[in-house]
Write a protein that holds these residues in place. Structure first.
Motif, PDB file in Angstrom:
ATOM      1  N   LEU A 192      -4.813   4.860 -13.252  1.00 58.32           N
ATOM      2  CA  LEU A 192      -5.952   4.737 -12.345  1.00 58.32           C
ATOM      3  C   LEU A 192      -6.575   6.107 -12.099  1.00 58.32           C
ATOM      4  N   ALA A 193      -6.357   7.024 -13.022  1.00 58.39           N
ATOM      5  CA  ALA A 193      -6.931   8.369 -12.876  1.00 58.39           C
ATOM      6  C   ALA A 193      -8.447   8.270 -12.808  1.00 58.39           C
ATOM      7  N   GLY A 194      -9.035   8.912 -11.787  1.00 61.66           N
ATOM      8  CA  GLY A 194     -10.480   8.916 -11.628  1.00 61.66           C
ATOM      9  C   GLY A 194     -11.084   7.597 -11.204  1.00 61.66           C
ATOM     10  N   ALA A 195     -10.256   6.609 -10.850  1.00 58.13           N
ATOM     11  CA  ALA A 195     -10.776   5.295 -10.457  1.00 58.13           C
ATOM     12  C   ALA A 195     -11.391   5.335  -9.067  1.00 58.13           C
ATOM     13  N   ASN A 196     -12.374   4.479  -8.847  1.00 51.61           N
ATOM     14  CA  ASN A 196     -13.006   4.340  -7.539  1.00 51.61           C
ATOM     15  C   ASN A 196     -12.266   3.256  -6.768  1.00 51.61           C
ATOM     16  N   LEU A 197     -11.445   3.661  -5.810  1.00 46.12           N
ATOM     17  CA  LEU A 197     -10.657   2.735  -4.994  1.00 46.12           C
ATOM     18  C   LEU A 197     -11.069   2.826  -3.526  1.00 46.12           C
ATOM     19  N   ARG A 198     -12.294   3.246  -3.285  1.00 47.75           N
ATOM     20  CA  ARG A 198     -12.770   3.361  -1.901  1.00 47.75           C
ATOM     21  C   ARG A 198     -12.742   1.998  -1.205  1.00 47.75           C
ATOM     22  N   ARG A 199     -12.253   2.030   0.034  1.00 43.24           N
ATOM     23  CA  ARG A 199     -12.203   0.860   0.912  1.00 43.24           C
ATOM     24  C   ARG A 199     -11.365  -0.296   0.354  1.00 43.24           C
ATOM     25  N   ALA A 200     -10.620  -0.057  -0.703  1.00 44.31           N
ATOM     26  CA  ALA A 200      -9.733  -1.102  -1.221  1.00 44.31           C
ATOM     27  C   ALA A 200      -8.532  -1.257  -0.295  1.00 44.31           C
ATOM     28  N   THR A 201      -7.909  -2.424  -0.310  1.00 43.30           N
ATOM     29  CA  THR A 201      -6.743  -2.668   0.545  1.00 43.30           C
ATOM     30  C   THR A 201      -5.494  -2.799  -0.319  1.00 43.30           C
ATOM     31  N   PHE A 202      -4.410  -2.162   0.148  1.00 45.97           N
ATOM     32  CA  PHE A 202      -3.139  -2.157  -0.571  1.00 45.97           C
ATOM     33  C   PHE A 202      -2.002  -2.498   0.382  1.00 45.97           C
ATOM     34  N   ARG A 203      -2.251  -3.371   1.325  1.00 46.53           N
ATOM     35  CA  ARG A 203      -1.252  -3.699   2.338  1.00 46.53           C
ATOM     36  C   ARG A 203      -0.143  -4.566   1.756  1.00 46.53           C
ATOM     37  N   GLY A 228     -11.076   5.834   2.657  1.00 50.98           N
ATOM     38  CA  GLY A 228     -11.266   4.605   3.428  1.00 50.98           C
ATOM     39  C   GLY A 228     -10.369   3.464   2.992  1.00 50.98           C
ATOM     40  N   ALA A 229      -9.421   3.705   2.091  1.00 47.85           N
ATOM     41  CA  ALA A 229      -8.524   2.645   1.629  1.00 47.85           C
ATOM     42  C   ALA A 229      -7.504   2.304   2.708  1.00 47.85           C
ATOM     43  N   THR A 239      -6.829  13.940  -5.811  1.00 47.40           N
ATOM     44  CA  THR A 239      -6.815  12.574  -5.271  1.00 47.40           C
ATOM     45  C   THR A 239      -7.402  12.613  -3.867  1.00 47.40           C
ATOM     46  N   LYS A 240      -8.400  11.772  -3.610  1.00 41.26           N
ATOM     47  CA  LYS A 240      -9.114  11.804  -2.326  1.00 41.26           C
ATOM     48  C   LYS A 240      -8.587  10.696  -1.406  1.00 41.26           C
ATOM     49  N   PHE A 241      -8.169  11.111  -0.187  1.00 36.04           N
ATOM     50  CA  PHE A 241      -7.614  10.164   0.782  1.00 36.04           C
ATOM     51  C   PHE A 241      -8.366  10.177   2.113  1.00 36.04           C
ATOM     52  N   THR A 242      -9.420  10.939   2.243  1.00 33.04           N
ATOM     53  CA  THR A 242     -10.090  11.077   3.536  1.00 33.04           C
ATOM     54  C   THR A 242     -10.484   9.716   4.104  1.00 33.04           C
ATOM     55  N   GLY A 243     -10.061   9.462   5.354  1.00 30.00           N
ATOM     56  CA  GLY A 243     -10.429   8.211   6.013  1.00 30.00           C
ATOM     57  C   GLY A 243      -9.543   7.037   5.659  1.00 30.00           C
ATOM     58  N   ALA A 244      -8.576   7.228   4.745  1.00 30.36           N
ATOM     59  CA  ALA A 244      -7.643   6.148   4.437  1.00 30.36           C
ATOM     60  C   ALA A 244      -6.717   5.926   5.627  1.00 30.36           C
ATOM     61  N   THR A 245      -6.167   4.718   5.751  1.00 31.83           N
ATOM     62  CA  THR A 245      -5.272   4.404   6.862  1.00 31.83           C
ATOM     63  C   THR A 245      -3.897   4.021   6.329  1.00 31.83           C
ATOM     64  N   ALA A 257      -4.149  15.464   3.985  1.00 36.66           N
ATOM     65  CA  ALA A 257      -5.033  14.822   3.001  1.00 36.66           C
ATOM     66  C   ALA A 257      -6.113  13.974   3.666  1.00 36.66           C
ATOM     67  N   GLY A 258      -6.021  13.801   5.011  1.00 36.96           N
ATOM     68  CA  GLY A 258      -7.059  13.061   5.721  1.00 36.96           C
ATOM     69  C   GLY A 258      -6.713  11.627   6.025  1.00 36.96           C
ATOM     70  N   VAL A 259      -5.437  11.238   5.841  1.00 38.03           N
ATOM     71  CA  VAL A 259      -5.004   9.869   6.130  1.00 38.03           C
ATOM     72  C   VAL A 259      -4.744   9.738   7.629  1.00 38.03           C
ATOM     73  N   THR A 260      -5.132   8.617   8.204  1.00 38.14           N
ATOM     74  CA  THR A 260      -4.910   8.361   9.626  1.00 38.14           C
ATOM     75  C   THR A 260      -4.043   7.128   9.808  1.00 38.14           C
ATOM     76  N   THR A 261      -3.479   6.994  10.999  1.00 38.10           N
ATOM     77  CA  THR A 261      -2.644   5.834  11.317  1.00 38.10           C
ATOM     78  C   THR A 261      -3.272   5.035  12.441  1.00 38.10           C
TER      79      THR A 261
END
Length: 536
Positions: free
Chosen positions: A461-472, A493-494, A510-516, A532-536
């Motif tokens: 998944l190198a370079g893949a666009n996974l913005r706002r995707a859910t992995f719960r 935002g993932a 790897t960009k994680f800003t805004g991910a939860t 990395a910008g991940v929040t809980t």
């Protein structure tokens, strides 16, 4: 009292135990079962249906042990003086002596000790301390372990083993998992029909619906779609037990809410209107054939001919040519597109069910365009038309090539083992529980996709666009990123709650800003997810 008349049992003195297994570790998951159980429970506690108190409706979803199931049944059977309903949905197997085994999440044919014997449930319902005046048992099982014997034989035996006076048993007659639940469907076939009857009621039926009435309506609905019919068995007056009210309400009579004065005039106008409608219907019947002959629907007829040709094709070459023709016509003719997309989708779903036998990740498996080139062509046409909102859940796309537009497609619980999707897009797709071992998705857009419960293993998944995707996590199934290459991927935002990224390949790109994330999310050692910008 007529045979169809019945009294509703007091909901305060009655109980229901609804058991469902949707998440299997050794057998194919049945995600629709979770919806079965939740929505059936909602109906049973509805005052317009039965009105069970919430405390009297025990939902046991994905039980972890045999005792958890039997304890729930025992508690209800000893506390109930009214009617007891026991419902099970999930996989069913046969034991060494032919007995029915209800499979728990970690069970399979080789681990029958992780299954519940139906005989144990039956014995509990007829134990001396069981107080229920009426017992209803509904079994929505897939008999994947009994491929050599017909479901009718199994049902006869199961029904015979439920020798309990005043008991009613309804059993789904599915020969396999595929017959039990359609890909992408919200419910299993049998329970879906049952819920439909309860919700809509029975036209001109009695106030309370007996189990026999429910059965007839369910059988009619399933039979009209060509699905295997359910079976019923009754001991004593079990068939006359009623646990639901008839929700069908007749339409109001014309003028029923008007004052009595003028009612005769209303009836006159109603009669005139009815005569006019009848005259219009006659005129339509006379005129319509001439219109059809003068202006045939030339845009739809060719597609219908191609679909029929595909259904009757006997050679791979013929099917490939027909699939290509369907795709070409669907691309160029909007009127034919829905029928063409449906035909191609059904062709793939029917010929590529999810593999039932491990290993799913077979290194010797040939590419899809080699082992089933006609199906690979259909997959290519589906992405190239494109066909919106595809329903291809639980399909076997191992070693396939996906090219084109699969936005908003439902590929839940499918297998894309070693598939190449580098020329496809999957924004807002449903990919829950999907198997993505060694899939190449480098640079692909999965923005907004739902990967809950998915399994990534050596996935690119190198370079893949996974913005706002859910992995719960899905139920108790984590989304796992085993040795998955996420370098340069965009996960801003993932939703990563419960995901396992402990051995994923992550670097500074790897960009994680805004991910939860949450306390259950697992990260690689020394990875500072907060930085990395991940929040809980």
């Amino acid at each position: 009292m007529s045979p169809e008349e019945a009294a509703m049992p007091d909901p305060r003195k009655s109980r229901a135990v609804l058991i469902g297994v949707s998440d299997y570790s050794r057998m194919h998951p049945l995600p629709a079962v979770a919806n079965n159980v939740r929505d059936l429970a909602a109906l049973l506690i509805d005052p317009e249906v039965w009105g069970l108190p919430r405390a009297n409706c025990d939902v046991v979803l994905n039980p972890r042990s045999v005792d958890e199931v039997l304890d729930a049944v025992h508690r209800a059977s000893t506390a109930t003086s009214g009617t007891l309903l026991v419902y099970f949905a999930g996989h069913g197997l046969r034991g060494a002596n032919g007995e029915l085994r209800l499979v728990l999440p970690s069970g399979d044919q080789r681990n029958l000790y992780r299954t519940v014997g139906f005989d144990d449930i039956r014995d509990d319902l007829r134990a001396p301390d069981a107080r229920a005046a009426g017992k209803v048992v509904i079994l929505d099982c897939c008999y994947s372990g009994a491929a050599d014997m017909g479901p009718a034989d199994l049902i006869e035996e199961v029904a015979g083993r439920t020798a309990i006076d005043g008991t009613y048993v309804m059993t789904a007659t599915t020969e396999s998992r595929r017959a039990l639940v359609r890909p992408g469907a919200r419910y299993t076939v049998f329970t879906g029909a049952l819920l439909d009857v309860i919700r809509s009621g029975v036209r001109n039926g009695p106030r309370f619906l007996t189990m026999e009435t429910l059965f007839r309506q369910v059988a009619d609905r399933i039979g009209s779609r060509g699905e295997p019919a359910p079976e019923q068995r009754s001991r004593g007056d079990g068939h006359r037990l009623a646990i639901v009210r008839n929700r069908w309400t007749p339409p109001p009579e014309p003028g029923a809410d008007e004052p009595r004065r003028g009612a005769g005039r209303m009836r006159q106008w109603t009669a005139v209107a009815a005569a006019a409608v009848a005259l219009l219907a006659v005129v339509t019947l006379i005129w319509r054939p001439w219109r059809v002959r003068d202006s045939p629907d030339s845009s739809v007829a060719p597609m219908q001919a191609l679909v029929s040709q595909l259904d009757g094709s006997h050679s791979t070459a013929e099917r490939r040519a027909t699939v290509t023709a369907i795709g070409e016509l669907a691309r160029n003719d909007a009127a034919s597109r829905p029928a063409g997309c449906a035909a191609l989708q059904n062709f793939v779903v029917d010929l590529l069910p999810f593999p039932r036998v491990e290993p799913y990740n077979d290194p010797k498996l040939p590419p899809l365009d080699y082992r089933a080139p006609d199906v690979q062509d259909a997959v290519t046409e589906l992405g190239g038309v494109p066909c919106p909102n595809l329903k291809m859940a639980e399909v076997d796309l191992r070693m396939a090539k996906l090219i084109g537009d699969f936005r908003s497609a439902d590929l839940g619980w499918a297998s894309l083992y070693r598939a190449d999707v580098t020329k496809a897009r999957f924004e807002n797709a449903t990919l829950t529980g999907i198997h993505l071992w060694q899939m190449n998705g480098k640079g692909v857009s999965f923005e907004g996709a739902n990967f809950d419960g998915a399994e990534f293993s050596y996935t690119i998944l190198a370079g893949a666009n996974l913005r706002r995707a859910t992995f719960r996590a899905l139920v108790d199934r984590r989304t796992k990123f085993y040795y998955t290459d996420l370098r340069g991927a965009d996960l801003r935002g993932a939703h990563l709650e419960g995901a396992d990224l402990s051995i994923a390949k992550i670097d500074a790109t790897t960009k994680f800003t805004g991910a939860t994330a949450d306390g259950q999310t697992l990260w690689p050692p020394k990875f500072d997810w907060r930085k990395a910008g991940v929040t809980t």
